[in-house]
Design a protein around this motif. Sequence first.
Motif, PDB file in Angstrom:
ATOM      1  N   VAL A 149       0.855  -1.196   0.000  1.00 38.05           N
ATOM      2  CA  VAL A 149       0.000   0.000   0.000  1.00 38.05           C
ATOM      3  C   VAL A 149       0.896   1.253   0.000  1.00 38.05           C
ATOM      4  O   VAL A 149       0.711   2.178  -0.802  1.00 38.05           O
ATOM      5  N   ALA A 150       1.900   1.254   0.896  1.00 41.32           N
ATOM      6  CA  ALA A 150       2.786   2.413   1.008  1.00 41.32           C
ATOM      7  C   ALA A 150       3.624   2.593  -0.260  1.00 41.32           C
ATOM      8  O   ALA A 150       3.672   3.688  -0.835  1.00 41.32           O
ATOM      9  N   LEU A 151       4.246   1.500  -0.724  1.00 42.95           N
ATOM     10  CA  LEU A 151       5.149   1.595  -1.875  1.00 42.95           C
ATOM     11  C   LEU A 151       4.420   2.009  -3.148  1.00 42.95           C
ATOM     12  O   LEU A 151       4.922   2.840  -3.924  1.00 42.95           O
ATOM     13  N   GLY A 190      10.447  -0.700   3.294  1.00 43.64           N
ATOM     14  CA  GLY A 190      11.802  -0.151   3.294  1.00 43.64           C
ATOM     15  C   GLY A 190      12.062   0.671   2.042  1.00 43.64           C
ATOM     16  O   GLY A 190      12.585   1.790   2.111  1.00 43.64           O
ATOM     17  N   LEU A 191      11.644   0.132   0.886  1.00 41.84           N
ATOM     18  CA  LEU A 191      11.837   0.853  -0.384  1.00 41.84           C
ATOM     19  C   LEU A 191      11.064   2.174  -0.382  1.00 41.84           C
ATOM     20  O   LEU A 191      11.583   3.202  -0.851  1.00 41.84           O
ATOM     21  N   ALA A 192       9.845   2.130   0.150  1.00 42.01           N
ATOM     22  CA  ALA A 192       9.024   3.350   0.207  1.00 42.01           C
ATOM     23  C   ALA A 192       9.729   4.418   1.046  1.00 42.01           C
ATOM     24  O   ALA A 192       9.752   5.604   0.689  1.00 42.01           O
ATOM     25  N   LEU A 193      10.334   3.988   2.158  1.00 45.92           N
ATOM     26  CA  LEU A 193      11.041   4.934   3.047  1.00 45.92           C
ATOM     27  C   LEU A 193      12.333   5.442   2.387  1.00 45.92           C
ATOM     28  O   LEU A 193      12.657   6.633   2.474  1.00 45.92           O
ATOM     29  N   ILE A 194      13.047   4.545   1.710  1.00 47.02           N
ATOM     30  CA  ILE A 194      14.308   4.944   1.053  1.00 47.02           C
ATOM     31  C   ILE A 194      14.029   5.943  -0.071  1.00 47.02           C
ATOM     32  O   ILE A 194      14.698   6.977  -0.189  1.00 47.02           O
ATOM     33  N   LEU A 195      12.995   5.647  -0.869  1.00 47.51           N
ATOM     34  CA  LEU A 195      12.683   6.512  -2.022  1.00 47.51           C
ATOM     35  C   LEU A 195      12.291   7.930  -1.597  1.00 47.51           C
ATOM     36  O   LEU A 195      12.471   8.885  -2.352  1.00 47.51           O
ATOM     37  N   THR A 196      11.733   8.050  -0.392  1.00 52.29           N
ATOM     38  CA  THR A 196      11.243   9.371   0.051  1.00 52.29           C
ATOM     39  C   THR A 196      12.048   9.935   1.213  1.00 52.29           C
ATOM     40  O   THR A 196      11.766  11.041   1.668  1.00 52.29           O
ATOM     41  N   ALA A 228      -3.735  -4.528  -3.148  1.00 54.27           N
ATOM     42  CA  ALA A 228      -3.070  -3.656  -2.164  1.00 54.27           C
ATOM     43  C   ALA A 228      -2.559  -2.389  -2.849  1.00 54.27           C
ATOM     44  O   ALA A 228      -2.653  -1.288  -2.286  1.00 54.27           O
ATOM     45  N   ALA A 229      -2.054  -2.532  -4.074  1.00 46.72           N
ATOM     46  CA  ALA A 229      -1.572  -1.358  -4.817  1.00 46.72           C
ATOM     47  C   ALA A 229      -2.725  -0.413  -5.128  1.00 46.72           C
ATOM     48  O   ALA A 229      -2.578   0.814  -5.060  1.00 46.72           O
ATOM     49  N   LEU A 230      -3.896  -1.000  -5.455  1.00 46.96           N
ATOM     50  CA  LEU A 230      -5.083  -0.179  -5.732  1.00 46.96           C
ATOM     51  C   LEU A 230      -5.462   0.628  -4.491  1.00 46.96           C
ATOM     52  O   LEU A 230      -5.792   1.822  -4.576  1.00 46.96           O
ATOM     53  N   ASP A 272       2.303   8.767   1.579  1.00 50.58           N
ATOM     54  CA  ASP A 272       3.030   8.673   2.847  1.00 50.58           C
ATOM     55  C   ASP A 272       3.690   7.295   2.955  1.00 50.58           C
ATOM     56  O   ASP A 272       3.003   6.279   2.851  1.00 50.58           O
ATOM     57  N   PRO A 273       5.029   7.246   3.169  1.00 48.81           N
ATOM     58  CA  PRO A 273       5.684   5.923   3.250  1.00 48.81           C
ATOM     59  C   PRO A 273       5.297   5.119   4.493  1.00 48.81           C
ATOM     60  O   PRO A 273       5.623   3.933   4.579  1.00 48.81           O
ATOM     61  N   THR A 274       4.625   5.767   5.437  1.00 50.04           N
ATOM     62  CA  THR A 274       4.223   5.023   6.644  1.00 50.04           C
ATOM     63  C   THR A 274       2.741   4.616   6.607  1.00 50.04           C
ATOM     64  O   THR A 274       2.227   4.045   7.569  1.00 50.04           O
ATOM     65  N   VAL A 275       2.070   4.910   5.501  1.00 49.08           N
ATOM     66  CA  VAL A 275       0.646   4.574   5.421  1.00 49.08           C
ATOM     67  C   VAL A 275       0.480   3.041   5.317  1.00 49.08           C
ATOM     68  O   VAL A 275       1.401   2.332   4.885  1.00 49.08           O
ATOM     69  N   GLY A 276      -0.662   2.549   5.749  1.00 49.46           N
ATOM     70  CA  GLY A 276      -0.954   1.121   5.579  1.00 49.46           C
ATOM     71  C   GLY A 276      -0.440   0.238   6.700  1.00 49.46           C
ATOM     72  O   GLY A 276      -0.547  -0.988   6.613  1.00 49.46           O
ATOM     73  N   LEU A 277       0.089   0.853   7.755  1.00 49.87           N
ATOM     74  CA  LEU A 277       0.583   0.048   8.893  1.00 49.87           C
ATOM     75  C   LEU A 277      -0.593  -0.668   9.548  1.00 49.87           C
ATOM     76  O   LEU A 277      -1.584  -0.027   9.897  1.00 49.87           O
ATOM     77  N   GLY A 278      -0.486  -1.951   9.709  1.00 44.82           N
ATOM     78  CA  GLY A 278      -1.550  -2.722  10.383  1.00 44.82           C
ATOM     79  C   GLY A 278      -2.733  -3.040   9.486  1.00 44.82           C
ATOM     80  O   GLY A 278      -3.707  -3.634   9.933  1.00 44.82           O
ATOM     81  N   TYR A 279      -2.680  -2.661   8.186  1.00 48.45           N
ATOM     82  CA  TYR A 279      -3.802  -2.949   7.284  1.00 48.45           C
ATOM     83  C   TYR A 279      -4.004  -4.445   7.112  1.00 48.45           C
ATOM     84  O   TYR A 279      -5.123  -4.922   6.971  1.00 48.45           O
ATOM     85  N   GLU A 280      -2.869  -5.185   7.098  1.00 47.36           N
ATOM     86  CA  GLU A 280      -2.974  -6.625   6.907  1.00 47.36           C
ATOM     87  C   GLU A 280      -3.790  -7.263   8.039  1.00 47.36           C
ATOM     88  O   GLU A 280      -4.588  -8.176   7.818  1.00 47.36           O
ATOM     89  N   LEU A 281      -3.607  -6.706   9.235  1.00 44.17           N
ATOM     90  CA  LEU A 281      -4.319  -7.228  10.398  1.00 44.17           C
ATOM     91  C   LEU A 281      -5.828  -7.018  10.245  1.00 44.17           C
ATOM     92  O   LEU A 281      -6.632  -7.900  10.550  1.00 44.17           O
ATOM     93  N   GLN A 282      -6.184  -5.823   9.753  1.00 47.10           N
ATOM     94  CA  GLN A 282      -7.619  -5.524   9.568  1.00 47.10           C
ATOM     95  C   GLN A 282      -8.226  -6.429   8.493  1.00 47.10           C
ATOM     96  O   GLN A 282      -9.356  -6.911   8.641  1.00 47.10           O
TER      97      GLN A 282
END
Lengths: 320, 244
Positions: free
Chosen positions: A83-85, A142-148, A230-232, A245-255
């Motif tokens: 989701v983030a990437l 990690g890639l999402a955070l590195i890219l931004t 997830a990309a959608l 936001d590179p931190t978006v989607g945290l815990g989405y898998e759990l939901q």
Amino acid sequence: MAVLWQRAKANISVGTGKYFNQVLLVTALAVLAAVLSLVSPHFWQWDNAKNILEQTAVLIVMSVAMTIVIASGGIDLSVGGVVALSGIVAGLCLKAGATVAAAVTCALGLGSLVGLLNGSLISLLDINPFIVTLGCGSIARGLALILTQGIPIYGFGSGFACLGKGNIMGLTVPVWLALAVALLGWVAATRTKLGLYASAMGENEEALLRTGVPVGWYKTGLYAICGTAAALVGLVLASRLNTADPTVGLGYELQAIAATVLGGTSMKGGASSIPGTVIACLLLGVLANGLTIVSVQPYYQQLLIGIIIIAAVIVSERKK
Amino acid sequence: MSGIRLKVKNLHKSFGSVKALAGVDLTVEPGEVTAVVGDNGAGKSTFVKIISGILVPDEGRIIIDDRVYTHLTPALAIQEGIATVYQDLALVNCGDVATNVFLGRELTRGIFLDRKRMYSRARKVLEEMGINLPAVDMLVGLLSGGQRQAVAMARAVNMGGRLFVLDEPTAALGYKETCLVLDLIRRLRDQGYSVIIISHNLHQVFSIADSICVFRHGRVVSCTSVKHTDPETVVKLITGTETA
């Protein structure tokens, strides 16, 4: 006569088992809605209903895909990272002057690529899906955070905003997307070989292998679909907030897992229920909305989701 | 539709230092029931897995009619008409009877499953085999042991099987259900199909088989018509107190 009696007994048993969970969920949803409308006059408003649908839309998209993966006896913990990437990749493409169509294609392609990687590692190297998808999710994040460099990107123009905020017949585009994904998921699960093999894989993978079905291909396809979904979600969120936001989607898998299990699909795999998953998403959406309306801190929502997952798994296993 | 002639020559298979098969030669004729008997670890299951394409032999040849193979794959074995019904039946409990009968060979219209045609064809297959089940849209998980065995055999027939390999087909069944399955095997033979039956039950083997092959220590120590042997001799061959 004995054969007819056996069929009658079986029909009652299957019918009860098949719809019991959905009836229970709809009842819980109705009771919750009734209680919330008594507690707050704001709950029973069309605007609030639309708000719930919009908030739930992304969860439905992710959970429908997760349901088919879980039915196959797998799990996809990489969706949050994807989701983030995907949002970041679309954002960077747009910032670099790419068209909206190109940015969306890039993000969706990347999501399916992560899914393909997940599926290939799981089926070719026979590695546990829990570990593979956890690792791929971490790589994507990690890639999402590195890219931004950890800094959100924002301001993508009105063309891209249509995806998250566009309005068709009084409902936003994400709601229509969720409806389309739910319908597609239901058709795929009940009317195609993919859905049939997903459930068969979860129930008895060896049976499929012995009949010569290329199980690895189908499994990889399921994870690719989940990655694309997830990309959608990542695209919708980036578009709605006009921010990647590179931190978006945290815990989405759990939901998504919570909605799947709550909807009646067993963590051990086997038969899936897309309608059950959609109703469970709505239930979780109404619950989150209700807790916000009655001013309960968001931290408690996290706690509640954890409790719901455990309770749903206990009920599901007991039923088996 | 007639059965196939299967010949295996000098089949060898080892798992590390353990020799599971040490030069197996065996022939199965069309329209015959060949029983494969032997003690645990004699090599029966390895033999079944090799002719079903699950395992690749280290050495030897598999001859199906006139075609010679060094090994088979599950898809090739099915294509050649070898249909195996394993002891665990390999059924999908959350699927209905028709789904299981067609598993891996579903009928479709475009990308969609053609359930109507699958139900009608499954009904026809079951009817031709003389199998009476409550309904083809009933979940397999709700059927009795004998009915489940019948579904697994119907799948083997529907796959286009011409040589049926049945691994302990009655091991977990009651008397009535055993009779149903044995009756099915007889009917397959009468229709000209070849059948290999793996069983520990010698009484049953003598009641249904045309020939008996005894496995011991990865070798076939005897292959003879049931008319020319008796249960006592077979037991002696299995245990090694008598040589062929």
